[in-house]
Design a protein around this motif. Structure first.
Motif, PDB file in Angstrom:
ATOM      1  N   HIS A 136      -2.591  -3.243   9.227  1.00 38.61           N
ATOM      2  CA  HIS A 136      -1.284  -3.615   9.481  1.00 38.61           C
ATOM      3  C   HIS A 136      -0.405  -3.181   9.182  1.00 38.61           C
ATOM      4  CE1 HIS A 136       2.159  -6.906   8.768  1.00 38.61           C
ATOM      5  NE2 HIS A 136       1.635  -6.968  10.104  1.00 38.61           N
ATOM      6  N   ARG A 138       3.348  -2.498  10.898  1.00 42.67           N
ATOM      7  CA  ARG A 138       4.578  -3.635  11.699  1.00 42.67           C
ATOM      8  C   ARG A 138       5.241  -2.176  12.808  1.00 42.67           C
ATOM      9  NH1 ARG A 138       5.753  -8.078  10.838  1.00 42.67           N
ATOM     10  NH2 ARG A 138       8.556  -7.459  10.737  1.00 42.67           N
ATOM     11  N   SER A 139       6.246  -2.976  13.418  1.00 46.14           N
ATOM     12  CA  SER A 139       6.560  -1.385  14.744  1.00 46.14           C
ATOM     13  C   SER A 139       8.028  -1.616  14.396  1.00 46.14           C
ATOM     14  CB  SER A 139       6.292  -2.247  16.381  1.00 46.14           C
ATOM     15  OG  SER A 139       8.010  -1.336  16.414  1.00 46.14           O
ATOM     16  N   PRO A 146       3.734  -9.673  17.600  1.00 46.38           N
ATOM     17  CA  PRO A 146       2.553  -9.737  16.960  1.00 46.38           C
ATOM     18  C   PRO A 146       0.783  -9.779  18.046  1.00 46.38           C
ATOM     19  CG  PRO A 146       4.270 -11.096  15.929  1.00 46.38           C
ATOM     20  CD  PRO A 146       4.307 -10.336  17.151  1.00 46.38           C
ATOM     21  N   THR A 168       2.403   0.312  18.364  1.00 38.85           N
ATOM     22  CA  THR A 168       3.969  -0.274  17.465  1.00 38.85           C
ATOM     23  C   THR A 168       4.821   0.611  17.841  1.00 38.85           C
ATOM     24  OG1 THR A 168       2.724   1.328  16.069  1.00 38.85           O
ATOM     25  CG2 THR A 168       1.546  -0.423  15.705  1.00 38.85           C
ATOM     26  N   HIS A 182       3.835  -5.970  17.249  1.00 44.44           N
ATOM     27  CA  HIS A 182       2.745  -5.634  15.351  1.00 44.44           C
ATOM     28  C   HIS A 182       1.646  -5.926  15.561  1.00 44.44           C
ATOM     29  CE1 HIS A 182       6.859  -5.775  14.087  1.00 44.44           C
ATOM     30  NE2 HIS A 182       7.244  -7.010  14.434  1.00 44.44           N
ATOM     31  N   TYR A 220       3.756 -14.433  10.359  1.00 39.11           N
ATOM     32  CA  TYR A 220       3.434 -14.445  11.778  1.00 39.11           C
ATOM     33  C   TYR A 220       3.757 -15.847  12.115  1.00 39.11           C
ATOM     34  CZ  TYR A 220       3.182  -9.376  11.628  1.00 39.11           C
ATOM     35  OH  TYR A 220       3.932  -7.970  11.279  1.00 39.11           O
TER      36      TYR A 220
END
Length: 429
Positions: A136, A138-139, A146, A168, A182, A220
């Motif tokens: 996982h 996240r940007s 997402p 990302t 994401h 999300y």
């Protein structure tokens, strides 16, 4: 029968065994005698902590004993005779397999996979009673979209490692902030470091529901989904079930089996059907075996690293784009990263069971009425046609045939794969 002299080593040894039997009982004695071997086997296992509903960090730690065991098994391989053909039609050629095994034992960095996976945030969480492993990332861009990316067999989360950065962090890889995602990359049940189902029922529909729970658990409320191979099956069932939050899907192998034909097939349809029939006649034995006797093949895959490697290597070589040479766009190191994950997690049997669960029941054409995008890679098992997609997907909004790549799209052609996702999902940001 001659009795040993009192006090002799033989008498002491015999007395010890008798005392042990008296104290432990027959079953206890057998356990005591087996302990050294059991302890040795335990020392080669990857420790995977129990999962809870919390999303807990996970890091891969490979015991040194596991690598020693692998080297010893590779060195002790008993090889079959050479094939009787001059191509791959009987399977992996002996010379190719020996070369890969020799490199695995003496040239490949056995901790390479550990470093590559641990460079990406990994987690485990329990969903519907089963621990699920995931990547996982996240940007840094706050308005990133997402996306859940699902692998297939004989793939794994390793397939997506080369696209993590471009998806990302697009501004560092030739894109714009508006291209950011994401990303969530789960390991299918029975694959990698997800738990192995201990009962029937973990087929595509159940996995699709689990992925929806996973995305909500990660925060999300709306997202898109992507997949090829079994990943396309999971993604298709997410769309079929209208799982909460799903806005659109992208498939690099649309599940159009059997093809939705209408009337007499066109010349283009006949060509596509011929390739599909050829695959069924000469290339699908692995699926029939895993779909009917996963436990039986599992013994070989669990016991022999060369057996597990050959089972996967054939597909990585044969299903990649044939225009790029025998190893295509995948290096030996990348091929072995993927094989290594199957070997270390001992998932030969458990991954095969997905075929037993869903190949006949769920891996088939489904009518979808949410937005669908498709990218066709030329080296794929067969060439799906847009007319078939239009008949099955009422909201097919994107269909593109790219220049290069095969079945393992993100693994073989990460730049093309990323470009296709950016174009496919631009309107859903």
């Amino acid at each position: 029968m001659t009795q040993p002299l009192p006090g002799s080593p033989e008498a002491i040894s015999r007395r010890g065994v008798l005392l042990a039997a008296a104290g432990l009982g027959a079953v206890g004695l057998r356990r005591a005698l087996a302990d050294p071997r059991e302890a040795e086997a335990k020392a080669t296992e990857i420790t995977v902590p129990p999962a809870s509903e919390a999303v807990a960090e996970f890091r891969l730690a490979i015991p040194a004993a596991a690598l020693d065991d692998l080297r010893a098994r590779l060195a002790a391989t008993r090889w079959p005779e050479k094939e009787t053909v001059g191509d791959w039609s009987e399977g992996v050629p002996l010379a190719k397999m020996k070369a890969l095994a020799a490199y695995w034992r003496s040239g490949y960095d056995l901790r390479r996979l550990e470093r590559r996976l641990n460079a990406v945030p990994q987690y485990r969480t329990r969903i519907d009673g089963l621990g699920i492993h995931l990547l996982h990332v996240r940007s840094k861009h706050p308005h990133a979209l997402p996306i859940v990316l699902t692998h297939g067999w004989p793939g794994s989360v390793v397939e997506f490692l080369k696209v993590v950065g471009p998806l990302t962090d697009p501004t560092a890889h030739g894109g714009k902030a508006d291209d950011a995602f994401h990303i969530v990359v789960p390991s299918l049940p029975g694959f990698g470091f997800s738990d192995k189902p201990a009962e029937r029922g973990w087929g595509l529909p159940r996995i699709a529901k689990a992925w929806a729970v996973l995305m909500r658990r990660l925060g999300y409320v709306s997202f898109v989904a992507q997949g090829g191979d079994w990943g396309a099956g999971v993604t298709t069932w997410m769309a079929k079930q209208h799982v909460e939050g799903l806005k659109a899907v992208h498939l690099n192998l649309p599940i159009l089996f059997p093809p939705p034909l209408e009337g007499e097939p066109s010349a283009e349809e006949k060509a596509a059907l011929a390739k599909l029939v050829a695959y069924g006649e000469s290339g699908s034995a692995y699926a029939r075996l895993q779909g009917t006797r996963p436990q039986t093949i599992g013994y070989s895959l669990s016991d022999s690293p060369v057996g597990q490697a050959a089972w996967i290597y054939e597909k990585l070589a044969q299903w990649s784009d044939p225009n790029d040479g025998p190893e295509h766009e995948l290096t030996r190191d990348e091929i072995l990263d993927n094989i290594m994950l199957y070997w270390l997690s001992n998932t030969g049997a458990s991954s095969a069971r997905l075929y037993f669960e869903s190949l006949a029941a769920d891996f088939s054409t489904q009518k979808l009425d949410i937005p669908v995008a498709v990218s066709v890679f030329p080296g794929e098992l067969y060439r799906p046609l847009k007319v078939w997609g239009e008949r099955a997907y009422s909201k097919l909004y994107y269909w593109n045939e790219v220049a290069r790549g095969g079945h393992f799209a993100a693994f073989e052609q990460p730049e093309i794969f990323v470009a296709e996702l950016r174009k496919s999902f631009a309107q859903f940001r």
